[in-house]
Scaffold this motif. Sequence first.
Motif, PDB file in Angstrom:
ATOM      1  N   ARG A  84       8.641  12.661  79.158  1.00  0.00           N
ATOM      2  CA  ARG A  84       7.300  13.087  79.531  1.00  0.00           C
ATOM      3  C   ARG A  84       7.025  14.440  78.866  1.00  0.00           C
ATOM      4  N   PHE A  85       5.888  14.522  78.156  1.00  0.00           N
ATOM      5  CA  PHE A  85       5.569  15.739  77.425  1.00  0.00           C
ATOM      6  C   PHE A  85       4.664  16.619  78.282  1.00  0.00           C
ATOM      7  N   LEU A  86       5.286  17.423  79.118  1.00  0.00           N
ATOM      8  CA  LEU A  86       4.569  18.332  79.991  1.00  0.00           C
ATOM      9  C   LEU A  86       4.584  19.731  79.402  1.00  0.00           C
ATOM     10  N   ARG A  87       3.620  20.536  79.810  1.00  0.00           N
ATOM     11  CA  ARG A  87       3.600  21.914  79.352  1.00  0.00           C
ATOM     12  C   ARG A  87       4.859  22.627  79.824  1.00  0.00           C
ATOM     13  N   ALA A  88       5.521  23.300  78.906  1.00  0.00           N
ATOM     14  CA  ALA A  88       6.775  23.972  79.229  1.00  0.00           C
ATOM     15  C   ALA A  88       6.557  25.469  79.324  1.00  0.00           C
ATOM     16  N   GLY A  89       7.427  26.125  80.077  1.00  0.00           N
ATOM     17  CA  GLY A  89       7.316  27.568  80.229  1.00  0.00           C
ATOM     18  C   GLY A  89       7.582  28.313  78.944  1.00  0.00           C
ATOM     19  N   GLU A  90       8.225  27.635  77.964  1.00  0.00           N
ATOM     20  CA  GLU A  90       8.544  28.281  76.692  1.00  0.00           C
ATOM     21  C   GLU A  90       7.329  28.378  75.764  1.00  0.00           C
ATOM     22  N   GLU A  91       6.195  27.757  76.144  1.00  0.00           N
ATOM     23  CA  GLU A  91       5.013  27.786  75.286  1.00  0.00           C
ATOM     24  C   GLU A  91       4.293  29.115  75.469  1.00  0.00           C
ATOM     25  N   ALA A  92       4.403  29.974  74.482  1.00  0.00           N
ATOM     26  CA  ALA A  92       3.756  31.280  74.556  1.00  0.00           C
ATOM     27  C   ALA A  92       2.253  31.118  74.410  1.00  0.00           C
ATOM     28  N   ALA A  93       1.531  31.566  75.408  1.00  0.00           N
ATOM     29  CA  ALA A  93       0.077  31.398  75.390  1.00  0.00           C
ATOM     30  C   ALA A  93      -0.562  32.156  74.240  1.00  0.00           C
ATOM     31  N   GLU A  94       0.060  33.276  73.846  1.00  0.00           N
ATOM     32  CA  GLU A  94      -0.549  34.105  72.803  1.00  0.00           C
ATOM     33  C   GLU A  94      -0.175  33.631  71.401  1.00  0.00           C
ATOM     34  N   ALA A  95       0.756  32.691  71.267  1.00  0.00           N
ATOM     35  CA  ALA A  95       1.162  32.211  69.948  1.00  0.00           C
ATOM     36  C   ALA A  95       0.013  31.429  69.307  1.00  0.00           C
ATOM     37  N   PRO A  96      -0.094  31.493  67.972  1.00  0.00           N
ATOM     38  CA  PRO A  96      -1.206  30.801  67.291  1.00  0.00           C
ATOM     39  C   PRO A  96      -0.921  29.323  67.044  1.00  0.00           C
ATOM     40  N   TRP A  97      -0.075  28.726  67.851  1.00  0.00           N
ATOM     41  CA  TRP A  97       0.350  27.349  67.604  1.00  0.00           C
ATOM     42  C   TRP A  97      -0.797  26.368  67.779  1.00  0.00           C
ATOM     43  N   ARG A  98      -0.719  25.306  66.982  1.00  0.00           N
ATOM     44  CA  ARG A  98      -1.645  24.186  67.088  1.00  0.00           C
ATOM     45  C   ARG A  98      -1.099  23.184  68.107  1.00  0.00           C
ATOM     46  N   PRO A  99      -1.899  22.212  68.530  1.00  0.00           N
ATOM     47  CA  PRO A  99      -1.369  21.158  69.413  1.00  0.00           C
ATOM     48  C   PRO A  99      -0.143  20.463  68.825  1.00  0.00           C
ATOM     49  N   LEU A 100      -0.128  20.241  67.499  1.00  0.00           N
ATOM     50  CA  LEU A 100       1.032  19.610  66.868  1.00  0.00           C
ATOM     51  C   LEU A 100       2.277  20.469  67.040  1.00  0.00           C
ATOM     52  N   ASP A 101       2.139  21.772  66.874  1.00  0.00           N
ATOM     53  CA  ASP A 101       3.283  22.673  66.994  1.00  0.00           C
ATOM     54  C   ASP A 101       3.824  22.658  68.427  1.00  0.00           C
ATOM     55  N   ARG A 102       2.918  22.668  69.387  1.00  0.00           N
ATOM     56  CA  ARG A 102       3.348  22.642  70.795  1.00  0.00           C
ATOM     57  C   ARG A 102       3.983  21.305  71.151  1.00  0.00           C
ATOM     58  N   ALA A 103       3.497  20.221  70.530  1.00  0.00           N
ATOM     59  CA  ALA A 103       4.116  18.917  70.776  1.00  0.00           C
ATOM     60  C   ALA A 103       5.546  18.889  70.265  1.00  0.00           C
ATOM     61  N   LEU A 104       5.804  19.533  69.120  1.00  0.00           N
ATOM     62  CA  LEU A 104       7.176  19.570  68.606  1.00  0.00           C
ATOM     63  C   LEU A 104       8.062  20.419  69.506  1.00  0.00           C
ATOM     64  N   LEU A 105       7.529  21.478  70.062  1.00  0.00           N
ATOM     65  CA  LEU A 105       8.294  22.276  71.032  1.00  0.00           C
ATOM     66  C   LEU A 105       8.744  21.392  72.191  1.00  0.00           C
ATOM     67  N   ARG A 106       7.827  20.607  72.741  1.00  0.00           N
ATOM     68  CA  ARG A 106       8.168  19.758  73.887  1.00  0.00           C
ATOM     69  C   ARG A 106       9.151  18.662  73.491  1.00  0.00           C
ATOM     70  N   TRP A 107       8.973  18.115  72.283  1.00  0.00           N
ATOM     71  CA  TRP A 107       9.909  17.085  71.809  1.00  0.00           C
ATOM     72  C   TRP A 107      11.318  17.666  71.716  1.00  0.00           C
ATOM     73  N   THR A 108      11.427  18.874  71.193  1.00  0.00           N
ATOM     74  CA  THR A 108      12.743  19.511  71.040  1.00  0.00           C
ATOM     75  C   THR A 108      13.406  19.711  72.402  1.00  0.00           C
ATOM     76  N   LEU A 109      12.645  20.183  73.363  1.00  0.00           N
ATOM     77  CA  LEU A 109      13.193  20.353  74.715  1.00  0.00           C
ATOM     78  C   LEU A 109      13.611  19.013  75.301  1.00  0.00           C
ATOM     79  N   ALA A 110      12.777  17.987  75.102  1.00  0.00           N
ATOM     80  CA  ALA A 110      13.064  16.673  75.671  1.00  0.00           C
ATOM     81  C   ALA A 110      14.297  16.035  75.064  1.00  0.00           C
ATOM     82  N   HIS A 111      14.651  16.443  73.855  1.00  0.00           N
ATOM     83  CA  HIS A 111      15.808  15.853  73.184  1.00  0.00           C
ATOM     84  C   HIS A 111      17.024  16.773  73.192  1.00  0.00           C
TER      85      HIS A 111
END
Length: 612
Positions: free
Chosen positions: A5-32
């Motif tokens: 399940r790709f839920l918002r993680a606490g590691e997602e820095a709100a101030e980072a200039p990440w795109r939705p794709l970048d944040r999705a890869l963050l969640r994928w990495t945590l999930a794996h």
Amino acid sequence: MSAYRFLRAGEEAAEAPWRPLDRALLRWTLAHGGSPALARLAAWASFADGEGDTALPLAADEAGRHGMPALDPAQCDALRGEALVGDGRQPAPFVLDADARFYLWRNYADELAVATALRARQRAGAAVDDAAGEADVDTLFGGDRSPAVARQREAVRAVAGRRLFVLTGGPGTGKTTTVLRMLLRLQRRAPGAAPAIQLAAPTGKAAQRLLQSLRQGKQALRERLPPAWLPLLERIPDDDALTLHRLLGYDPRGNVFTRGPAHPLAADVVVVDEASMIDLALMRALLAAVKPQATLILVGDADQLASVAAGSALMDLVGALEAQRAPELVRLEHSFRAERQLVPVNQAVQAGDGAALRTALAAAGTQAAWHRTDDADRLRRELARWSDALAALPLRPVLPPRPAGDDDDDDAAEAARRAVALDALRALGRRQLLCALREDSYGAVALNAWIERRLKRLWQVPDERVWYPGRAVLITRNDYAARLYNGDVGLCLADADGQLRVWFEHTDAAGQATARAFTPGSLPAHEPAFALTIHKSQGSEYAHVAVLLPPDPAHRILSRQLLYTGLSRARQSVELWASEGAAEAALAQPVRRAGGLGVRLLEGISRGFLDA
């Protein structure tokens, strides 16, 4: 179906200039099973990929790009122990190489494959030392041994026997005429049948410009070459140049190329123009599709903007070949244009020298000017002046009536219509406004709307009318059936009966410039063309150019390559619309995309699974 399940993680820095794709890869990495530190780094690597970098440096001076916090050696060592991180010898989602460059796997694989293929082509080539070579070069240049053509002669002399050759240089340095002579030299020394030649470019418009330049160059050479060379000249194709995607058989359904080692291109010589637009992945596909024994000639201006996608393949390759003083590279520097006053302007920008740029602009007299556009009022004044000059151009001729029959008189009438349309198109090409931005108040979209409103008032066209005589449009999607390509500019004109058609410049089967007409409703995707982005202008030239930069010196788009690309589109005169701060910021910011291709070309390639 994944159970994660790709839920918002606490590691997602709100101030980072990440795109939705970048944040999705963050969640994928945590999930794996990746650590929070690796997940954040994966998001930064994805973001950097979107910015054109193929790798994310974690150490040395380049560490901390794009606002990412720099990592210390202990943090880098911890990453190497992660299950999702490899060293490149086996496939893994992420790669951390020995120089602390962090890669997404596909970028690492592309970089290693490109470096391997380029070095193999270098090793396979060898200089040809035939006694007739210098005589051939003399013939091709009409005995001219002046310093102005010394580099061109060097390229023609050196290409024989090479499997890779790079010809770079700025506008007006004679790249296309040099390529023609190189192809004649290759044919002259071919041991058997005449080599098959294939022409290509990254975009449809660039491919068409290549053909146009080759036709013009061939016509000039016909008048100078001895009769024995003319059959070789005629074998150089000038009727078809493909986009690289068409050449390589791109299949969008699977995002794959059908051409490759198993089904290579049949050509013995492949010429690719505007090679600065080639990204890393496309360069890998090209190198895989060209036969090992074929000659690949890359042509382009290495100082222009790099590709839109990740990588700066031509810039990295030119840098490595120059450091090696390799014979596979020739840089043309002498400009053959009559308006040489603009040469110092371009050279000052290439050097990033603000003082030299001011001196060059002042020395160019009426051929160059710097208009400060620090605020909206100043920009509007410049736009009004520019639009009034556009309105005064002969952009709205009434075409002769359309012929009704098929006799010779009707052919003459149609030729007259095409000639009038062609003159109007060339008048449109005298002036072009180029914008660093597409969006925002300083972007091409807003400026096109402003210019169109003013032109309509000056021409007494109702505001609500979309199509009207004098409207310029830019094709934004290739239509191969209609032979209209991304980047083509058309002009709407009225017939004597008031019927509107959109005309585009075209080269006929005899190599002569003419024009073709389309009904407005039959055009592929398009947009207004009175203001273009600098990216869209690559490969084009205009008599008079204005280059607009956003006024904020901190704007991330500003770069030396961007400014150089815009200003160097001008053949006769140029205007810089910019604040002092924005111009200085652009000059001070050369684009250096992060990656390891240049290093691998210079230092050798670490063995990995791709070497097997």
